[in-house]
Design a protein around this motif. Structure first.
Motif, PDB file in Angstrom:
ATOM      1  N   ASN A 157       5.380 -15.139  -7.502  1.00  0.00           N
ATOM      2  CA  ASN A 157       4.069 -14.799  -6.958  1.00  0.00           C
ATOM      3  C   ASN A 157       3.573 -13.494  -7.583  1.00  0.00           C
ATOM      4  N   THR A 158       2.264 -13.279  -7.549  1.00  0.00           N
ATOM      5  CA  THR A 158       1.668 -12.028  -8.019  1.00  0.00           C
ATOM      6  C   THR A 158       1.359 -11.143  -6.820  1.00  0.00           C
ATOM      7  N   ALA A 159       1.806  -9.883  -6.895  1.00  0.00           N
ATOM      8  CA  ALA A 159       1.578  -8.923  -5.808  1.00  0.00           C
ATOM      9  C   ALA A 159       0.600  -7.855  -6.274  1.00  0.00           C
ATOM     10  N   THR A 160      -0.313  -7.462  -5.378  1.00  0.00           N
ATOM     11  CA  THR A 160      -1.289  -6.417  -5.678  1.00  0.00           C
ATOM     12  C   THR A 160      -0.843  -5.107  -5.040  1.00  0.00           C
ATOM     13  N   LEU A 161      -0.892  -4.044  -5.835  1.00  0.00           N
ATOM     14  CA  LEU A 161      -0.502  -2.716  -5.360  1.00  0.00           C
ATOM     15  C   LEU A 161      -1.751  -1.894  -5.066  1.00  0.00           C
ATOM     16  N   THR A 170      11.194  -1.328  -9.793  1.00  0.00           N
ATOM     17  CA  THR A 170      10.621  -0.121  -9.198  1.00  0.00           C
ATOM     18  C   THR A 170       9.688   0.530 -10.193  1.00  0.00           C
ATOM     19  N   THR A 171       8.477   0.790  -9.755  1.00  0.00           N
ATOM     20  CA  THR A 171       7.464   1.380 -10.635  1.00  0.00           C
ATOM     21  C   THR A 171       7.792   2.841 -10.923  1.00  0.00           C
ATOM     22  N   PRO A 172       7.215   3.394 -11.985  1.00  0.00           N
ATOM     23  CA  PRO A 172       7.224   4.854 -12.127  1.00  0.00           C
ATOM     24  C   PRO A 172       6.408   5.477 -10.998  1.00  0.00           C
ATOM     25  N   THR A 173       6.442   6.810 -10.916  1.00  0.00           N
ATOM     26  CA  THR A 173       5.663   7.517  -9.898  1.00  0.00           C
ATOM     27  C   THR A 173       4.185   7.152 -10.016  1.00  0.00           C
ATOM     28  N   LEU A 174       3.597   6.787  -8.900  1.00  0.00           N
ATOM     29  CA  LEU A 174       2.238   6.274  -8.887  1.00  0.00           C
ATOM     30  C   LEU A 174       1.215   7.401  -8.810  1.00  0.00           C
ATOM     31  N   SER A 175       0.064   7.163  -9.432  1.00  0.00           N
ATOM     32  CA  SER A 175      -1.035   8.117  -9.365  1.00  0.00           C
ATOM     33  C   SER A 175      -2.313   7.379  -8.974  1.00  0.00           C
ATOM     34  N   TYR A 176      -3.239   8.149  -8.433  1.00  0.00           N
ATOM     35  CA  TYR A 176      -4.533   7.589  -8.038  1.00  0.00           C
ATOM     36  C   TYR A 176      -5.606   8.202  -8.904  1.00  0.00           C
ATOM     37  N   PRO A 177      -6.548   7.428  -9.461  1.00  0.00           N
ATOM     38  CA  PRO A 177      -6.743   5.986  -9.230  1.00  0.00           C
ATOM     39  C   PRO A 177      -6.114   5.097 -10.294  1.00  0.00           C
ATOM     40  N   ALA A 178      -5.322   5.683 -11.216  1.00  0.00           N
ATOM     41  CA  ALA A 178      -4.828   4.926 -12.369  1.00  0.00           C
ATOM     42  C   ALA A 178      -4.042   3.680 -11.961  1.00  0.00           C
ATOM     43  N   ASP A 179      -3.230   3.771 -10.902  1.00  0.00           N
ATOM     44  CA  ASP A 179      -2.364   2.649 -10.525  1.00  0.00           C
ATOM     45  C   ASP A 179      -2.917   1.818  -9.370  1.00  0.00           C
ATOM     46  N   ASP A 180      -4.043   2.219  -8.846  1.00  0.00           N
ATOM     47  CA  ASP A 180      -4.624   1.479  -7.723  1.00  0.00           C
ATOM     48  C   ASP A 180      -5.133   0.119  -8.202  1.00  0.00           C
ATOM     49  N   GLY A 181      -4.683  -0.948  -7.544  1.00  0.00           N
ATOM     50  CA  GLY A 181      -5.132  -2.298  -7.885  1.00  0.00           C
ATOM     51  C   GLY A 181      -4.299  -2.995  -8.937  1.00  0.00           C
ATOM     52  N   THR A 199       0.856  -1.172   0.000  1.00  0.00           N
ATOM     53  CA  THR A 199       0.000   0.000   0.000  1.00  0.00           C
ATOM     54  C   THR A 199       0.897   1.227   0.000  1.00  0.00           C
ATOM     55  N   ILE A 200       0.793   2.030  -1.046  1.00  0.00           N
ATOM     56  CA  ILE A 200       1.689   3.160  -1.258  1.00  0.00           C
ATOM     57  C   ILE A 200       0.854   4.401  -1.533  1.00  0.00           C
ATOM     58  N   ALA A 201       1.285   5.536  -1.000  1.00  0.00           N
ATOM     59  CA  ALA A 201       0.602   6.806  -1.258  1.00  0.00           C
ATOM     60  C   ALA A 201       0.932   7.293  -2.658  1.00  0.00           C
ATOM     61  N   ALA A 202      -0.056   7.888  -3.316  1.00  0.00           N
ATOM     62  CA  ALA A 202       0.158   8.453  -4.643  1.00  0.00           C
ATOM     63  C   ALA A 202       1.282   9.477  -4.597  1.00  0.00           C
ATOM     64  N   GLY A 203       2.034   9.545  -5.694  1.00  0.00           N
ATOM     65  CA  GLY A 203       3.183  10.439  -5.756  1.00  0.00           C
ATOM     66  C   GLY A 203       4.491   9.766  -5.409  1.00  0.00           C
ATOM     67  N   ASN A 204       4.439   8.514  -4.956  1.00  0.00           N
ATOM     68  CA  ASN A 204       5.639   7.751  -4.623  1.00  0.00           C
ATOM     69  C   ASN A 204       5.806   6.600  -5.616  1.00  0.00           C
ATOM     70  N   THR A 205       6.832   5.771  -5.391  1.00  0.00           N
ATOM     71  CA  THR A 205       7.056   4.580  -6.205  1.00  0.00           C
ATOM     72  C   THR A 205       6.992   3.338  -5.322  1.00  0.00           C
ATOM     73  N   ALA A 206       6.818   2.198  -5.947  1.00  0.00           N
ATOM     74  CA  ALA A 206       6.808   0.916  -5.230  1.00  0.00           C
ATOM     75  C   ALA A 206       7.897   0.027  -5.821  1.00  0.00           C
ATOM     76  N   THR A 207       8.545  -0.765  -4.967  1.00  0.00           N
ATOM     77  CA  THR A 207       9.601  -1.678  -5.412  1.00  0.00           C
ATOM     78  C   THR A 207       9.219  -3.104  -5.030  1.00  0.00           C
ATOM     79  N   PHE A 208       9.309  -4.005  -6.012  1.00  0.00           N
ATOM     80  CA  PHE A 208       9.019  -5.421  -5.803  1.00  0.00           C
ATOM     81  C   PHE A 208      10.317  -6.218  -5.978  1.00  0.00           C
ATOM     82  N   ASN A 209      10.499  -7.237  -5.115  1.00  0.00           N
ATOM     83  CA  ASN A 209      11.733  -8.031  -5.097  1.00  0.00           C
ATOM     84  C   ASN A 209      11.431  -9.503  -5.330  1.00  0.00           C
TER      85      ASN A 209
END
Length: 526
Positions: A266-270, A236-247, A191-201
């Motif tokens: 595995n599949t991860a949900t953002l 690492t994702t690009p900068t996230l926006s809401y609601p485009a990247d939610d889910g 769960t990430i706030a919009a305006g940030n990025t997420a990293t999956f390993n």
């Protein structure tokens, strides 16, 4: 002039007793230039090779046309196995010249890298046997690599030189490939706030090299890492926006041993949550009559659109009066406005208030009636409504009065409230007479009389006229608390009085028939 040669000889592709594979074909050039790519100044030659019976040579001197040679080449491409463990490039070379100043050299490339450079010396007049280990061969697993030999001269001169290369082999040892499997580290829900990025390993087990390909919602993201020995990888994702990247859902697809084996992580949900910053609210004082429109101005803030709530008083609490940017106040007082980011009322908001001064409006004038006027030759003096909402006054029906100084025509208005605050004014006009004291006046108004919601005032025409009749326009102004709120202009006909004028009707020695003729005789409005 200078002369320069590049000579190559060969070895066949083979598997030796140590389990090594030679990836070079026709390495001794016994089959001439077959399997090699080469520049136009190369050909095979057969005089004193390192091994076998042939080699390749550049055409520069020693019986050939002298020419300056730059990056004359011969090369061959090989495909690295999926699980290489060791690799060695073997060859023998010879550099000869009639003068060391010729600057003759041999450069050896493996892929895009120079791995060795050899210059002329007295020793190189004889064949030199070379073995070059490729230390990072696993990083080239599954790739097509060019093994290249370049011959150069450093200066244009009259000396000849030649470079010979023979007995080329590229020996690769391969190991057993253990299929890739998922490791202990897998992409996790986040769960990430919009305006940030997420990293999956992700981590894997198996025999390198590995190739990692990252996917979002089943489509390739364009991000990959190929032919690496690392057992871990991240995205690492690009900068996230809401609601485009939610889910969005992310997973990694991994291969090893030249894609012989593959596995999916595995599949991860953002989950992306919207964030906001507070806006600024500004409410200014305002005033008006009857109603006042209060305006709430919003500025700044982020995270969504502005929303509004109006309240009575100086705080943004209590009963909501309006949910738009303006509020129409009908009574004086403070009014507060809350501006907030839609969806974040409790966290991103601002409150401001202003004072509305609402002055009461003038009451409505329902009608204006004029009485005691000369209306017809019958001598009857009915009320004559010449101005109202439903019966507006027509200029075709002028007001007709006697200039006797006594007969009072009356103006009466009906209002809906505060009758004592109403009054009347008339505008003076020249030309009514020349000898009387009121000759410059169009007439006089009396003191208003209030009866219920009716306000009545008497109008007396001038007391002296030196003409039989005169036509003018009468401007009557209705006032409220001293301020003019309505102006009525209508034609006025003033007649000099005969022996007797009672309630606006002539008498004595003039008959009604004669009066009718006077009142209906046409003459232009002056």
């Amino acid at each position: 002039m200078k002369k320069f040669f590049l000579l190559l000889t060969a070895t066949l592709f083979s598997l030796n007793s140590l389990g090594q594979t030679n990836l070079i074909l026709n390495g001794g050039f016994e089959n001439f230039m077959t399997d090699w790519n080469y520049s136009s100044k190369f050909w095979t030659f057969s005089s004193a090779p390192c091994v076998g019976s042939k080699f390749a040579m550049t055409a520069d001197g020693s019986g050939f046309a002298y020419t300056f040679l730059t990056n004359e080449y011969v090369w061959q491409g090989v495909t690295i196995p999926s699980n290489p463990t060791t690799a060695t490039l073997n060859f023998c070379y010879k550099i000869t010249t009639d003068n060391a100043a010729s600057g003759v050299s041999l450069q050896v490339w493996f892929g895009a890298s120079v791995i060795a450079t050899y210059n002329y010396s007295t020793a190189t007049n004889n064949w030199q046997n070379i073995s070059l280990p490729i230390s990072n061969i696993s990083s080239y697993a599954g790739q097509n690599i060019a093994i290249q030999f370049y011959a150069n001269e450093s200066a244009s001169n009259a000396y000849w030189g030649k470079v010979q290369v023979d007995n080329v082999s590229f020996m690769v040892t391969t190991g057993t490939c253990t299929p890739v499997t998922n490791g202990t580290t897998q992409p996790q829900n986040q769960t990430i706030a919009a305006g940030n990025t997420a990293t999956f390993n992700v981590s894997v087990n198996g025999t390198p090299p590995f190739s990692y390909f990252w996917y979002k919602d089943g489509s390739f993201t364009g991000t990959s890492t190929t032919n690496t020995s690392s057992t871990t990888n991240s995205y690492t994702t690009p900068t996230l926006s809401y609601p485009a990247d939610d889910g969005n859902e992310y997973f990694c697809y991994i291969t090893n041993c030249s894609s012989t084996y593959q596995v999916q992580s595995n599949t991860a949900t953002l989950t992306v949550i919207q964030t906001c910053t507070s806006p600024n609210a500004t409410v200014n004082n305002a005033s008006g009559t009857g109603t006042v429109v209060m305006t709430c101005s919003a500025s700044g803030g982020s995270g969504g659109s502005y929303a509004y709530k109006w309240y009575s008083g100086t705080s943004c609490s209590g009963t909501v009066l309006s949910t738009i940017s303006t509020y129409t106040a009908t009574t004086s007082g403070n009014y507060a406005c809350k501006v907030y980011i839609s969806g974040f009322e409790s966290t991103c908001n601002d409150c401001d208030y202003g004072f509305a001064t609402v002055n009461p409006p003038a009451p409505t004038v329902n009608s204006l009636i004029c009485t005691n006027v000369i209306l017809n030759h019958t001598g009857i003096t009915p009320n004559f409504t010449f101005y109202s909402d439903n019966n507006p006054y027509s200029s075709n029906n002028p007001i007709k009065v006697c200039a006797d100084g006594a007969t009072a025509t009356k103006f009466k208005i009906n209002v809906d409230s505060n009758p004592n605050n109403f009054g009347f004014k008339i505008i003076k006009s020249n030309g009514l007479g020349s000898t009387a004291s009121d000759a410059d006046s169009i007439g006089l108004l009396g003191t208003p009389n209030v009866n219920g919601n009716d306000v009545e005032v008497s109008y007396t025409a001038p007391t002296y006229m030196d003409v039989e009749s005169i036509k003018r326009s009468l401007t009557l102004k209705i006032t409220y608390s001293g301020s003019e709120i309505s102006t009525i202009i209508f034609p006025l006909e003033i007649y000099r009085a005969p022996l007797l004028c009672v309630h606006g009707v002539w008498g004595s020695n003039i008959t009604f028939s004669e009066l009718a003729i006077d009142l209906t005789s046409p003459f232009p409005f002056q």
